[in-house]
Design an enzyme around this catalytic site. Sequence first.
Site, PDB file in Angstrom:
ATOM      1  N   CYS A 178       0.921  -1.212   0.143  1.00  0.00           N
ATOM      2  CA  CYS A 178       0.102  -0.096  -0.044  1.00  0.00           C
ATOM      3  C   CYS A 178       0.572   1.304   0.077  1.00  0.00           C
ATOM      4  CB  CYS A 178      -0.982   0.014   1.269  1.00  0.00           C
ATOM      5  SG  CYS A 178      -1.974  -1.502   1.389  1.00  0.00           S
ATOM      6  N   GLY A 214      -0.401   0.203  -5.265  1.00  0.00           N
ATOM      7  CA  GLY A 214      -1.554  -0.456  -4.842  1.00  0.00           C
ATOM      8  C   GLY A 214      -2.687  -0.182  -5.818  1.00  0.00           C
ATOM      9  N   ASN A 231       0.405   1.556   5.912  1.00  0.00           N
ATOM     10  CA  ASN A 231       1.174   0.951   4.902  1.00  0.00           C
ATOM     11  C   ASN A 231       2.380  -0.102   6.004  1.00  0.00           C
ATOM     12  OD1 ASN A 231       2.931  -0.112   2.842  1.00  0.00           O
ATOM     13  ND2 ASN A 231       4.188   1.717   2.764  1.00  0.00           N
ATOM     14  N   GLY A 232       2.073  -1.372   5.640  1.00  0.00           N
ATOM     15  CA  GLY A 232       3.018  -2.235   6.338  1.00  0.00           C
ATOM     16  C   GLY A 232       2.550  -3.531   6.706  1.00  0.00           C
ATOM     17  N   TYR A 235      12.779  -1.801  -6.612  1.00  0.00           N
ATOM     18  CA  TYR A 235      11.442  -2.176  -7.614  1.00  0.00           C
ATOM     19  C   TYR A 235      10.370  -1.327  -7.346  1.00  0.00           C
ATOM     20  CZ  TYR A 235       7.417  -5.063  -9.028  1.00  0.00           C
ATOM     21  OH  TYR A 235       6.275  -5.178  -9.661  1.00  0.00           O
ATOM     22  N   SER A 266      10.280  -1.139 -14.969  1.00  0.00           N
ATOM     23  CA  SER A 266      11.178  -0.816 -13.767  1.00  0.00           C
ATOM     24  C   SER A 266      12.638  -1.078 -13.933  1.00  0.00           C
ATOM     25  CB  SER A 266      10.762  -2.136 -12.625  1.00  0.00           C
ATOM     26  OG  SER A 266      10.751  -3.290 -13.067  1.00  0.00           O
ATOM     27  N   ASP A 301      16.960  -7.034 -15.597  1.00  0.00           N
ATOM     28  CA  ASP A 301      15.765  -7.303 -14.816  1.00  0.00           C
ATOM     29  C   ASP A 301      16.081  -6.706 -13.402  1.00  0.00           C
ATOM     30  OD1 ASP A 301      13.188  -7.079 -14.312  1.00  0.00           O
ATOM     31  OD2 ASP A 301      12.909  -9.226 -14.942  1.00  0.00           O
ATOM     32  N   ASP A 302      14.865  -6.290 -12.520  1.00  0.00           N
ATOM     33  CA  ASP A 302      15.136  -5.650 -11.318  1.00  0.00           C
ATOM     34  C   ASP A 302      15.417  -7.123 -10.260  1.00  0.00           C
ATOM     35  OD1 ASP A 302      12.448  -6.355 -10.339  1.00  0.00           O
ATOM     36  OD2 ASP A 302      12.067  -4.871 -11.906  1.00  0.00           O
TER      37      ASP A 302
END
Lengths: 479, 479, 479, 479
Positions: C12, C38, C113-114, C254, C295, C357-358
């Site tokens: 989030c 999100g 968030n978390g 990312y 990304s 790529d990440d």
Amino acid sequence: MTYEVKSLNEECGVFGIWGHPDAAKLTYFGLYSLQHRGQEGAGILSNDAGQLKRHRDMGLLSEVFRDPANLDKLTGKAAIGHVRYATAGEASVDNIQPFMFKFHDGQLGLAHNGNLTNAVSLRRELEKNGAIFSSTSDSEILAHLIRRSHNPSFMGKVKEALNTIKGGFAYLLMIEDKLIAALDPNGFRPLSIGKMANGAIVVSSETCAFEVVGAEWIRDVNPGEVVIIDDNGITYDNYTTDTQLAVCSMEYIYFARPDSNIRGVNVHTARKRMGAQLAREFKHEADIVVGVPNSSLSAAMGFAEESGLPNEMGLIKNQYTQRTFIQPTQELREQGVRMKLSAVSGVVKGKRVVMIDDSIVRGTTSRRIVQLLKEAGATEVHVAIGSPALAYPCFYGIDIQTRKELIAANHTVEEIREIIGADSLTYLSIDGLIDSIGIDTDEPNGGLCVDYFTGKYSTPLYDYEKSYLESLEEHTSFY
Amino acid sequence: MTYEVKSLNEECGVFGIWGHPDAAKLTYFGLYSLQHRGQEGAGILSNDAGQLKRHRDMGLLSEVFRDPANLDKLTGKAAIGHVRYATAGEASVDNIQPFMFKFHDGQLGLAHNGNLTNAVSLRRELEKNGAIFSSTSDSEILAHLIRRSHNPSFMGKVKEALNTIKGGFAYLLMIEDKLIAALDPNGFRPLSIGKMANGAIVVSSETCAFEVVGAEWIRDVNPGEVVIIDDNGITYDNYTTDTQLAVCSMEYIYFARPDSNIRGVNVHTARKRMGAQLAREFKHEADIVVGVPNSSLSAAMGFAEESGLPNEMGLIKNQYTQRTFIQPTQELREQGVRMKLSAVSGVVKGKRVVMIDDSIVRGTTSRRIVQLLKEAGATEVHVAIGSPALAYPCFYGIDIQTRKELIAANHTVEEIREIIGADSLTYLSIDGLIDSIGIDTDEPNGGLCVDYFTGKYSTPLYDYEKSYLESLEEHTSFY
Amino acid sequence: MTYEVKSLNEECGVFGIWGHPDAAKLTYFGLYSLQHRGQEGAGILSNDAGQLKRHRDMGLLSEVFRDPANLDKLTGKAAIGHVRYATAGEASVDNIQPFMFKFHDGQLGLAHNGNLTNAVSLRRELEKNGAIFSSTSDSEILAHLIRRSHNPSFMGKVKEALNTIKGGFAYLLMIEDKLIAALDPNGFRPLSIGKMANGAIVVSSETCAFEVVGAEWIRDVNPGEVVIIDDNGITYDNYTTDTQLAVCSMEYIYFARPDSNIRGVNVHTARKRMGAQLAREFKHEADIVVGVPNSSLSAAMGFAEESGLPNEMGLIKNQYTQRTFIQPTQELREQGVRMKLSAVSGVVKGKRVVMIDDSIVRGTTSRRIVQLLKEAGATEVHVAIGSPALAYPCFYGIDIQTRKELIAANHTVEEIREIIGADSLTYLSIDGLIDSIGIDTDEPNGGLCVDYFTGKYSTPLYDYEKSYLESLEEHTSFY
Amino acid sequence: MTYEVKSLNEECGVFGIWGHPDAAKLTYFGLYSLQHRGQEGAGILSNDAGQLKRHRDMGLLSEVFRDPANLDKLTGKAAIGHVRYATAGEASVDNIQPFMFKFHDGQLGLAHNGNLTNAVSLRRELEKNGAIFSSTSDSEILAHLIRRSHNPSFMGKVKEALNTIKGGFAYLLMIEDKLIAALDPNGFRPLSIGKMANGAIVVSSETCAFEVVGAEWIRDVNPGEVVIIDDNGITYDNYTTDTQLAVCSMEYIYFARPDSNIRGVNVHTARKRMGAQLAREFKHEADIVVGVPNSSLSAAMGFAEESGLPNEMGLIKNQYTQRTFIQPTQELREQGVRMKLSAVSGVVKGKRVVMIDDSIVRGTTSRRIVQLLKEAGATEVHVAIGSPALAYPCFYGIDIQTRKELIAANHTVEEIREIIGADSLTYLSIDGLIDSIGIDTDEPNGGLCVDYFTGKYSTPLYDYEKSYLESLEEHTSFY
């Protein structure tokens, strides 16, 4: 200004079922026939082997389940459903029922019709002890009381909670292995039990839902009763024996569907008898009888038959009125634009009309209909109301909690007649009402709640007591 | 299998207005009262100083204009609107009217109610000459005929085109500076003219729309007439004088709203008279009268008054039936689940019922309702139909173009009675029908089209002639 | 199976504002720039003179507020908002934040968030004491802890509650007269404070939101800090001093938008440095560099500049991929139909490609992209990953809580290379990662959380401890 | 004021397929990759054994087919589809393609990309002869010409019609037994043919669609060619041999997807070469290169590689910008609120930036981006444009038909530089452009249309001739 919409709002309808593979779908059809009890929102909660699932939203049932996937996902052999009435106030999906609670040690679904009289004080006390409510609805209180009860058994907790709440209520509870129905000690709200051909048990606010789902009526839930429905069948129990039947008489007068039976009395038949009794109490001369559609058509039939006057379709309600987002502006309304109700001049022109309506709340609607009839050529309009003057608030489930809005709390019959522009105004007498309904019982008032006509309340008013007494001082009582 | 939906479909409703700043909004309200004439789609076209604008879509009017912006953009002081009936066939927004055509040298809007009998051959010929149709609707043909006419004046082109098409039609045309209304030479379809307080002229398929928009009826459009409405007022003209009034009698029997007047006759009153006449022609004993809601309630009133039997609400139609996306499965239906119509056992149990209905098409609906009543406890069900036996197709605007689906084209009355499971079956006589309606005219059949009862057609059948004659051979005629 | 969607989900994004007449609208714009954090649902809660109002729903922010009325009603000068990440699991509007609680003595809004590591045990204990949760989200726990705290002051209750919860969290709380922001003791999640020209204070998960709303960054919230924002401005306080900075390194790798700065480091620049460092650690020969959009484009730029190889657009992501309800069937997919990512044969044909790529989660995506490049003609594909091998779960806010799904928890680098079909596979070293990010701090690991690379966790795991230890036995560790 | 939206609009994208059981679904995926060519509306028409079916609507493809049933009903083994570009003007579903016409003797589907230069006069003449158009789109003209042709064979009619229309066009036609593709005599618009593994033939505006549906490119359709695709395979024919290749150079510069190839040249590669050439023509000193996302990222790569300057992500475009109904008010915009494009201060602060963009139309966008970069701390902003100055309108399919809106039609380079606030402004030379694209051909201008740069048109302008000559007098030409 919406003169077409009745200012009386029912506090919802509930439907439940145990024991059918199409439980949620049947709940949908059951609720469909209860849609008249609430149009603000709807929801269904199913029980799939102990796992509760739910879909709810604002809007008519058909809108809430516009996407069939939302119904399909409600698997399981048991379900409860709810339709919620429309109010101007706190319209939020959080208040749409059934409520669903998931605990680490169980699950609980809940649907409620009615109004609690001690909700404010109970909620305050619960919050002081750390409770957090997820809605602004009183209905949620029962869940908190159950969870906080120290009674060791679940049914013990439920009974303790039911004895704590006061007022009018019909509750459906769903837990992993049973469906529970409970009615308040006065049986203010209707609640009936039926059975389907496959043995499934259904519970509904009105018996009209039984016709729709193909179930047979078994009996009405009694005041103070708690009914447990599970795989073993039905168990009737009482959480209290301190009961006295007082069915809401407005259910017969206005709310319920004509094909429902409440306490053994068919609603259409009761209304027809009210109309006939009203004809006997009516003192004026007239040419034709015109019922206000749709709720007063039964009473108009009874009035016409008793009086010998022809029953005519002098008012037409548009069948397609449920949802339009376009409304006439005030200017267009003044130019005579009206969408929902038309007077049929071909029928009423030159006639002395008896206009039958079920009740008068604010008087605005009646005034507009009288005016419509006169504009369409009626020479006289005699208003005859199929119920006594509504002069006091209801605290058990009808959305009238103040006297301010009630024209009969503030005016005499003659004043009301003048305000609505009628040539005469006749209310049905209270005794006439009680006799017309005619429940087979020895309880006072024929087992009916007529408190909003008399101002004498069936139970203590708890949180409403103070404001009610104050209101009595503000408004002269004529009845 | 949807036994609740009538198998008779009207071919649309039209409404037009000239001379009001809220023209599109008033058209919305007018169409709102014509919604019963068509639920498949709706549209409104406005004329803002010569610039035509339109919004149309599939669905009920309220759905089509769910976003008020779609109505707000239809500015201008003139408008025409259309509601289209539901068919199983080619459901596409391309067929929703009004049609709108924009040319380098002008614009044309068009709305149509009716059915052309030479549409197939006209279309084929036009296409052979390079015409491209934007819809599969016959209504569009008139526009091509007008554009291809070599008559120097626009009204000349219109009259030439009107004389080319055959069948039943009520047309509204909108061009930059006028609104034109035209009716077929038999006046099969209803079309009336009214006037608002501000002087605006309105045209409508039914007069019920006049009540809704606050207009007064002036007169009905006559057969063969073309009416020009513009800033100078109304001009009545004829494109042909070879006319003979033959109003669709099904408008009185079933389609029209009870509060509408057609050719001076109120529809509810006509239906009540049909009911009374039916009572006189009825030969059986019974206890109560039950009308099938909603279309047969007037006839039931008339039957009850004439017979002296009590009129009862023995069948209840759910008010919230318009749009649900959830339907009982076949299995649930067999378990007795039904959504739209319930029999009221509290009313019919133990009674000999006269069930009044307006017509029988396939017989399926009647059989289901008889069964509902018997399951609810009626001891006898006598079916009395407020119209003669429907045994022949209609080619002028009702959606029955084959005899296959008509039960009365293939069975005697006694056979039908047995099929629908009734204890008796009574149809109204043709003379009884004509007398009950009672248009003030000297035209044959009292100015009514009764072709679907008699099989004798008012006009040549053109493209339908061949298939009709073939069908006569396939189906024995009983009437 | 959707190989295009990253299996890593951020928990989030939050945004808050105090002191602007357009608070809700600015929150909308702020959230708009946090949409990448999100996409399951979104909500905004405003504070209008102490009265909290909210709108939330499933879907992208623009879908949730498709009807502008839903934003317009969120009046007031303060607001908090939330975007929620998509999971397969319990998708329900009840879990969409901000949460809003209305008590008899106050109101509380909450956005989080978390991920809490002791949520299960806290919830169980609260429920045993009668608490009823309105969601299945852990975020709600804080509200219950606050309401049940016996600390006399509100901020005292908040601090007590913050000290009770464990794990990674950035919380925004709204009460009548203040907005409160709080960060966990390790600062796992990003949270920054900014100021608008008019003096309004904003708080955001990422600084990219400040650019969008025209605010200036003031500083990041510190670990263990609780920030009170009200009409008096900003007050910084600590609920604990037992802190140690450990910013989630996956934010740099990312999650975060390239234009955000976290702890003073620009995300694009960090990624470019990772790419450059990766080039230094890369041991193979190649012709061109191709970053996986979007990304890995920064890392590809860095790799190309450091290596001197040309940076090419060898993979194209469809810009219009967000919402389509039509997907290729399995059969079509096998026929080569793919919607979201295309390899550009005109670019890669005949080339030895370094594909940047990440990260690699399950390996499925990498295998598909390698295959795309080879089908498009690449002669060799060398996969270079801008981060170390992801071999352990995260319990502080990234949606990987089991080792089963992580390819690097179960395979060596060489095995992974073979599985994904690459010609070589290079991961960035942990030291290389830490150096590339380069936060200006003396904390261990350069102030970063690298636990998912090392398996050594920054804090006790509480409710996750047991299952984590079990998982270690099941999966051989290669790193 | 929407500075983020390019003022250049492509006139649509087309896709067709013959010979696959999932024809409509593959058309969906094909169109999905062409969505950048038009976002106003979309439609698909399928051919099920000679029966045409269609669904079309306003909105993005994913919105038009939000209900999968609308795609599922498009059965059959052949299909054509269309995405339409957004204009302010006549937005109506009637104009959304493919068009579908049903005649008594056949059916016709039609999709078109391009612009006809003699549409107005053709339409007028057709209408004079009675034609009625169902749309305001020029594309429909071809159908009328075909239907009115007296040529005895269908292909003869088509060829006659193609020779009658003038301008730029790529047409797909569907009839019962074949799919026809046709390109204008200059090949202004791109149109390519591919083949799927199962033998199905596909036609597409861009080859990127071939990657998506798993098809292989066969060859581009040639100018003046008409291609017939049916169960016998592909037949190439010419309706005219008077041709001269003049591919729209703006396809390479801006419209086409980087992964498409046009006339054998990969678009990304062409753009990268334009960037490199621009670097060679660039005369200033700078620190970093920043491409305007997304269209200028390839050119920025080429510029960076050629110049040796680092390529940086100094501007970020919000990925979730497609559809939001909430926009900043003017007031908020002035306070710095912006939704779609952010400058990355962490990247550009203190730097001399070369900002690479593909073109300048009105100058408004460029001015805003320069300002964003300077506000974010760039010390100098040198604008380098990957194409020559756009100074003349296009009449073959790009939506610029007046010189008024073109900044380069009215100002010198120095004036433009000042208006957009740049420190320098460099346009790519016309020769540089032609060399960078490098089609393998001997046609003038390297087979490219560069008319909007030179004002020298490849064909007569027909209906546009007069207004164009007038506009030349109004606007001084600088190029």
